[in-house]
Design a protein around this motif. Structure first.
Motif, mmCIF file in Angstrom:
data_model
loop_
_atom_site.group_PDB
_atom_site.id
_atom_site.type_symbol
_atom_site.label_atom_id
_atom_site.label_comp_id
_atom_site.label_asym_id
_atom_site.label_seq_id
_atom_site.Cartn_x
_atom_site.Cartn_y
_atom_site.Cartn_z
ATOM 1 N N GLY A 159 0.820 -1.208 0.000
ATOM 2 C CA GLY A 159 0.000 0.000 0.000
ATOM 3 C C GLY A 159 0.850 1.253 0.000
ATOM 4 O O GLY A 159 0.541 2.226 -0.682
ATOM 5 N N ALA A 160 1.948 1.210 0.777
ATOM 6 C CA ALA A 160 2.842 2.379 0.832
ATOM 7 C C ALA A 160 3.478 2.643 -0.522
ATOM 8 O O ALA A 160 3.623 3.785 -0.949
ATOM 9 C CB ALA A 160 3.917 2.163 1.894
ATOM 10 N N LEU A 161 3.868 1.561 -1.223
ATOM 11 C CA LEU A 161 4.475 1.726 -2.540
ATOM 12 C C LEU A 161 3.485 2.323 -3.529
ATOM 13 O O LEU A 161 3.824 3.176 -4.344
ATOM 14 C CB LEU A 161 4.986 0.373 -3.046
ATOM 15 N N LEU A 162 2.205 1.837 -3.466
ATOM 16 C CA LEU A 162 1.184 2.393 -4.346
ATOM 17 C C LEU A 162 0.970 3.875 -4.054
ATOM 18 O O LEU A 162 0.841 4.693 -4.963
ATOM 19 C CB LEU A 162 -0.119 1.617 -4.166
ATOM 20 N N LEU A 163 0.944 4.210 -2.744
ATOM 21 C CA LEU A 163 0.775 5.605 -2.366
ATOM 22 C C LEU A 163 1.941 6.451 -2.858
ATOM 23 O O LEU A 163 1.768 7.567 -3.330
ATOM 24 C CB LEU A 163 0.641 5.714 -0.851
ATOM 25 N N LEU A 164 3.157 5.896 -2.772
ATOM 26 C CA LEU A 164 4.337 6.615 -3.239
ATOM 27 C C LEU A 164 4.225 6.914 -4.723
ATOM 28 O O LEU A 164 4.558 7.994 -5.183
ATOM 29 C CB LEU A 164 5.592 5.788 -2.959
ATOM 30 N N GLY A 165 3.726 5.921 -5.483
ATOM 31 C CA GLY A 165 3.557 6.129 -6.915
ATOM 32 C C GLY A 165 2.572 7.238 -7.208
ATOM 33 O O GLY A 165 2.759 8.066 -8.100
ATOM 34 N N ILE B 5 13.898 -4.411 -19.379
ATOM 35 C CA ILE B 5 12.705 -5.243 -19.205
ATOM 36 C C ILE B 5 12.129 -4.953 -17.823
ATOM 37 O O ILE B 5 12.796 -5.146 -16.807
ATOM 38 C CB ILE B 5 13.025 -6.747 -19.322
ATOM 39 N N PHE B 6 10.876 -4.494 -17.798
ATOM 40 C CA PHE B 6 10.155 -4.289 -16.549
ATOM 41 C C PHE B 6 9.165 -5.436 -16.358
ATOM 42 O O PHE B 6 9.168 -6.410 -17.111
ATOM 43 C CB PHE B 6 9.419 -2.943 -16.568
ATOM 44 N N GLU B 7 8.316 -5.317 -15.343
ATOM 45 C CA GLU B 7 7.361 -6.382 -15.038
ATOM 46 C C GLU B 7 6.372 -6.590 -16.181
ATOM 47 O O GLU B 7 6.094 -7.714 -16.574
ATOM 48 C CB GLU B 7 6.602 -6.046 -13.748
ATOM 49 N N LYS B 8 5.842 -5.491 -16.748
ATOM 50 C CA LYS B 8 4.815 -5.618 -17.778
ATOM 51 C C LYS B 8 5.167 -4.876 -19.060
ATOM 52 O O LYS B 8 4.355 -4.803 -19.978
ATOM 53 C CB LYS B 8 3.470 -5.103 -17.241
ATOM 54 N N THR B 9 6.369 -4.327 -19.121
ATOM 55 C CA THR B 9 6.787 -3.590 -20.308
ATOM 56 C C THR B 9 8.262 -3.856 -20.601
ATOM 57 O O THR B 9 8.990 -4.364 -19.748
ATOM 58 C CB THR B 9 6.606 -2.068 -20.121
ATOM 59 N N TYR B 10 8.678 -3.512 -21.809
ATOM 60 C CA TYR B 10 10.099 -3.519 -22.146
ATOM 61 C C TYR B 10 10.378 -2.327 -23.053
ATOM 62 O O TYR B 10 9.466 -1.745 -23.651
ATOM 63 C CB TYR B 10 10.520 -4.833 -22.807
ATOM 64 N N SER C 27 15.048 0.113 -10.680
ATOM 65 C CA SER C 27 14.955 0.237 -9.228
ATOM 66 C C SER C 27 14.567 -1.091 -8.587
ATOM 67 O O SER C 27 14.025 -1.980 -9.250
ATOM 68 C CB SER C 27 13.929 1.311 -8.862
ATOM 69 N N PRO C 28 14.819 -1.258 -7.281
ATOM 70 C CA PRO C 28 14.506 -2.529 -6.612
ATOM 71 C C PRO C 28 13.044 -2.940 -6.715
ATOM 72 O O PRO C 28 12.736 -4.121 -6.799
ATOM 73 C CB PRO C 28 14.916 -2.276 -5.157
ATOM 74 N N ASP C 29 12.117 -1.968 -6.720
ATOM 75 C CA ASP C 29 10.704 -2.320 -6.818
ATOM 76 C C ASP C 29 10.242 -2.487 -8.255
ATOM 77 O O ASP C 29 9.087 -2.834 -8.508
ATOM 78 C CB ASP C 29 9.829 -1.290 -6.103
ATOM 79 N N GLY C 30 11.139 -2.260 -9.226
ATOM 80 C CA GLY C 30 10.810 -2.477 -10.627
ATOM 81 C C GLY C 30 9.917 -1.423 -11.242
ATOM 82 O O GLY C 30 9.453 -1.598 -12.369
ATOM 83 N N LYS C 31 9.687 -0.297 -10.562
ATOM 84 C CA LYS C 31 8.771 0.714 -11.072
ATOM 85 C C LYS C 31 9.464 1.825 -11.852
ATOM 86 O O LYS C 31 8.813 2.533 -12.622
ATOM 87 C CB LYS C 31 7.971 1.322 -9.915
ATOM 88 N N TYR C 32 10.764 1.981 -11.650
ATOM 89 C CA TYR C 32 11.497 3.067 -12.288
ATOM 90 C C TYR C 32 12.859 2.566 -12.777
ATOM 91 O O TYR C 32 13.302 1.471 -12.424
ATOM 92 C CB TYR C 32 11.712 4.239 -11.315
ATOM 93 N N ALA C 33 13.497 3.400 -13.563
ATOM 94 C CA ALA C 33 14.862 3.118 -13.990
ATOM 95 C C ALA C 33 15.636 4.421 -14.064
ATOM 96 O O ALA C 33 15.100 5.451 -14.487
ATOM 97 C CB ALA C 33 14.895 2.404 -15.336
ATOM 98 N N PHE C 34 16.873 4.366 -13.606
ATOM 99 C CA PHE C 34 17.808 5.469 -13.801
ATOM 100 C C PHE C 34 18.430 5.251 -15.181
ATOM 101 O O PHE C 34 18.968 4.176 -15.470
ATOM 102 C CB PHE C 34 18.872 5.449 -12.716
ATOM 103 N N TRP D 162 21.330 1.095 -7.060
ATOM 104 C CA TRP D 162 20.233 1.564 -6.226
ATOM 105 C C TRP D 162 20.434 1.046 -4.806
ATOM 106 O O TRP D 162 20.863 -0.086 -4.604
ATOM 107 C CB TRP D 162 18.906 1.036 -6.744
ATOM 108 N N SER D 163 20.078 1.866 -3.823
ATOM 109 C CA SER D 163 20.066 1.368 -2.449
ATOM 110 C C SER D 163 18.919 0.367 -2.312
ATOM 111 O O SER D 163 17.949 0.408 -3.072
ATOM 112 C CB SER D 163 19.888 2.521 -1.455
ATOM 113 N N PRO D 164 19.008 -0.566 -1.365
ATOM 114 C CA PRO D 164 17.958 -1.581 -1.226
ATOM 115 C C PRO D 164 16.563 -1.005 -1.042
ATOM 116 O O PRO D 164 15.586 -1.624 -1.449
ATOM 117 C CB PRO D 164 18.403 -2.373 0.016
ATOM 118 N N ASP D 165 16.456 0.192 -0.427
ATOM 119 C CA ASP D 165 15.134 0.781 -0.220
ATOM 120 C C ASP D 165 14.695 1.664 -1.385
ATOM 121 O O ASP D 165 13.595 2.234 -1.358
ATOM 122 C CB ASP D 165 15.100 1.592 1.078
#
Length: 698
Positions: free
Chosen positions: A99-105, A370-375, A424-431, A469-472
């Motif tokens: 939930g926190a990750l969704l809120l962050l997004g 390659i992300f979870e649902k996109t590339y 990123s560790p959560d797979g939502k972004y990329a540097f 990326w840092s683990p968090d």
């Protein structure tokens, strides 16, 4: 009436007697008791009962110098409830984290849209203006030549408290943290100082440099190490003729160097690609040594960590990038360049069972992420995002695109040299680093679907590399190499993502001096917090528990899951409530026998009915054999006994005569268990009673 009704107050009273009440529940109960005479009288009776039970227990303890079997059975039953409480707590924390990750997004979206780009006239390297980063509790390990030799150091995330861990005349490099953050494995040529044959070995040490252990001692180059996800194994590439030779092997071993197993059947040119998510399999690649040799067994392989079940997943196909979809499937990018033909990048879906890979798409330009649902495909003048859906991709049109011609100038018919994407560790972004053909570099943060592209650093003539990326997911490390001539020069930089998103003028922090040649910075993994147990409450209806199971996002196989209720119960037992444990995917129904007499110290008996799709989890092995029992048209297992913790004993003793009874069986893919948890003076429910309950569940 304040807060809660009579039924809830009675449930809270029983929870308080068991020591399983939360502070907010206790406050509600106290408020109710101040206004309800009958509930207050019941509370007083329960307190008196508890006092008598404690007095009786202490008297028996003093007389027998040990616990009562029945009392300890009750303690064991409570322990079972605490175990389930831990599981529920873990599941709740997981849900809260999601939930926190969704809120962050959601919060990031408006931030992205408000950020202004850097001025294109800013032609300075990162780190000219220092800012103070927020503290990161872990260390950073890195390699530096600051004292003449190539040694391994650690430092804090602000560059302070630099500690040298290795100290000898050799080269020590490639530090790799164990998953628990307590040890560092690395490569060193210290054993080559005598014969100078190019020998390199693997070592491991504690995070403070102590307890150094040499893991390999074979001639040649032992390197490219990787820890398994659980930290129980290390895989290395061992090349007896040097790291560029073709007489190498992939070897897996314990972290102390014992139990070395060669995963490859013969020497050759290999590279480790990935651990499976469960750490039980390894994906690797065998290279074709020469275009003219046409090696027949080149390709991608998978093998168990004990060397068994080795399959070639694809012949003459490589894998530049790997993304695991689940423990049985992963995506890989293959690059092929044949003489006088256009290059081709292809996206494949691999299965760990050895079946042939499925080709999803191919392009004449690189597939770069390659992300979870996109590339992401790097086109001639833009990045293009495509969707992955199941076993196929949607090729036309792309989800989104971004033209880097806005930053890069056309030179020699080209805009771009290349792009590098660090997810990123959560797979939502990329540097993302963009290397223009004219030699300039830009850095961006991109979302997984390409809908948000945010510039992070200004234009530079230096390329950021070795990004971590840092683990968090809050901080980023990278290295800037400014080597000129024969003198190596590189520095490590720290970037706090939130600061730079809020203020684009924020510059990364330079952690090491650029004259020292520092590189290979890696974050120390953060220890996982142990969940704090919360009281287990059976507060759901059967339908509510069934609905939670059906909509468990982590277990799609529970769709259509039906909860069965017994139509028979022993006299005096009533339905207390249901619970769903998302950690074990188990629905539990609780039936409680109300106290029938306070004078003889009798208390509540409890019946639990467990139901789960698949196999039920076992908390502890039962040393005694179970009795086979027929339940309708299936067979189940009946067990009597409990683990008893005796005074002064370090480990529990299994007592098969204790008044604890359990009956388990499985039917149509669903596992069931009915158990009885008794207290002092409660008539036990043995085999016949449990079987009657089981047979009534239709």
């Amino acid at each position: 009436m304040t807060g809660i009704n009579h039924k809830q107050a009675q449930r809270y009273l029983r929870a308080a007697a068991d020591g399983l009440i939360r502070e907010n529940q206790r406050a509600l109960l106290n408020a109710h008791l101040r206004e309800c005479d009958s509930c207050r009288a019941e509370a007083d009776e329960l307190k008196a009962l508890e006092a008598r039970l404690k007095k009786n227990f202490q008297a028996r303890w003093d007389a027998n110098d040990g616990p009562s079997t029945n009392v300890m059975t009750t303690i064991q039953s409570r322990s079972r409830r605490i175990i389930m409480t831990n599981r529920i707590n873990t599941a709740l924390k997981t849900a809260a984290g999601l939930g926190a990750l969704l809120l962050l997004g959601v919060l990031f979206n408006p931030v992205f849209k408000q950020i202004q780009e850097y001025s294109e006239q800013n032609n300075s390297i990162p780190g000219d203006t220092l800012s103070t980063p927020q503290p990161y509790s872990g260390l950073i390990a890195f390699t530096s030549q600051k004292n003449g030799n190539v040694e391994i150091y650690t430092m804090h995330a602000d560059g302070s408290n630099v500690i040298q861990l290795t100290n000898n005349s050799a080269n020590n490099y490639n530090p790799a943290w164990s998953p628990d953050g307590k040890r560092i494995a690395f490569t060193s040529d210290r054993t080559d100082q005598i014969d100078h044959t190019g020998n390199v070995d693997i070592f491991v040490m504690n995070s403070d440099g102590k307890e150094l252990t040499q893991l390999t001692d074979t001639p040649g180059y032992d390197g490219f190490l990787s820890w398994s996800p659980d930290g129980q194994k290390i895989v290395i590439q061992s090349n007896q003729g040097g790291h560029l030779s073709n007489d190498g092997q992939l070897i897996v071993m314990n972290p102390d160097g014992s139990n070395k197993i060669a995963l490859t059947k013969e020497t050759g040119s290999y590279s480790f690609l990935s651990w499976s998510p469960d750490g039980q399999k390894i994906v690797y690649q065998k290279y074709q040594l020469d275009l003219n040799l046409n090696t027949q067994d080149a390709g991608i392989y998978i093998v168990d960590i004990d060397g068994a079940n080795q399959y070639r997943l694809a012949a003459k196909i490589g894998a530049e990038k790997i993304h695991w979809q689940d423990s049985e499937h992963f995506l890989g990018v293959d690059y092929q360049q044949k003489p006088e033909e256009q290059p081709e990048w292809s996206l494949y879906r691999f299965s760990t069972d050895g079946s042939l890979p499925l080709k999803l798409s191919s392009y004449s330009t690189p597939i770069v992420a390659i992300f979870e649902k996109t590339y992401v495909v790097e086109g001639q003048n833009a990045l293009l995002w495509y969707s992955i859906e199941g076993d196929h991709t949607l090729l036309s049109p792309p989800l989104s695109s971004w033209k880097f011609t806005e930053k890069c100038k056309k030179t020699s018919d080209r805009y771009l040299e290349d792009t590098q994407h660090f997810i990123s560790p959560d797979g939502k972004y990329a540097f993302v680093t963009v290397h223009c053909w004219e030699g300039l570099f830009w850095s961006y943060l991109e979302s997984a679907d390409g809908s948000e592209i945010t510039q992070l650093t200004g234009m530079s003539t230096f390329s950021p590399s070795e990004l971590r990326w840092s683990p968090d997911g809050k901080f980023i490390l990278f290295t800037i190499d400014k080597t000129s001539g024969e003198t190596p020069s590189s520095s490590i930089f720290f970037l706090e993502l939130q600061n730079i998103l809020e203020d684009p003028s924020t510059k990364p922090v330079q952690l090491t001096v650029d004259s020292a040649w520092s590189t290979g910075a890696v974050w120390q993994p953060q220890p996982k917090e142990e969940p704090t147990p919360e009281p287990l409450t059976f507060s759901l209806t059967v339908q509510e528990a069934e609905t939670l199971a059906e909509h468990d996002i982590f277990e799609p196989s529970l769709t259509g899951f039906n909860v069965f209720e017994p139509s028979y119960l022993p006299e005096g037992y009533v339905f207390q409530g249901a619970a769903y444990d998302s950690y074990t995917r188990t629905v539990t129904l609780e039936y409680v026998r109300q106290p029938v007499s306070q004078e003889d110290g009798s208390g509540s008996g409890i019946i639990h009915v467990y139901q789960k799709r698949g196999d039920l989890s076992k908390e502890m092995d039962i040393p005694s054999s179970a009795t086979q029992v027929q339940i309708g048209d299936v067979w189940g297992e009946f067990t009597q006994g409990a683990w008893i913790y005796e005074s002064g004993a370090a480990t529990p003793r299994w007592d098969e005569s204790a008044d604890y009874y359990s009956l388990s069986w499985k039917k149509d893919g669903t596992s069931f268990m009915v158990d009885f948890i008794g207290g002092e003076g409660v008539p036990p429910i043995q085999l016949n009673g449990l079987r009657a309950i089981a047979e009534s569940m239709k």
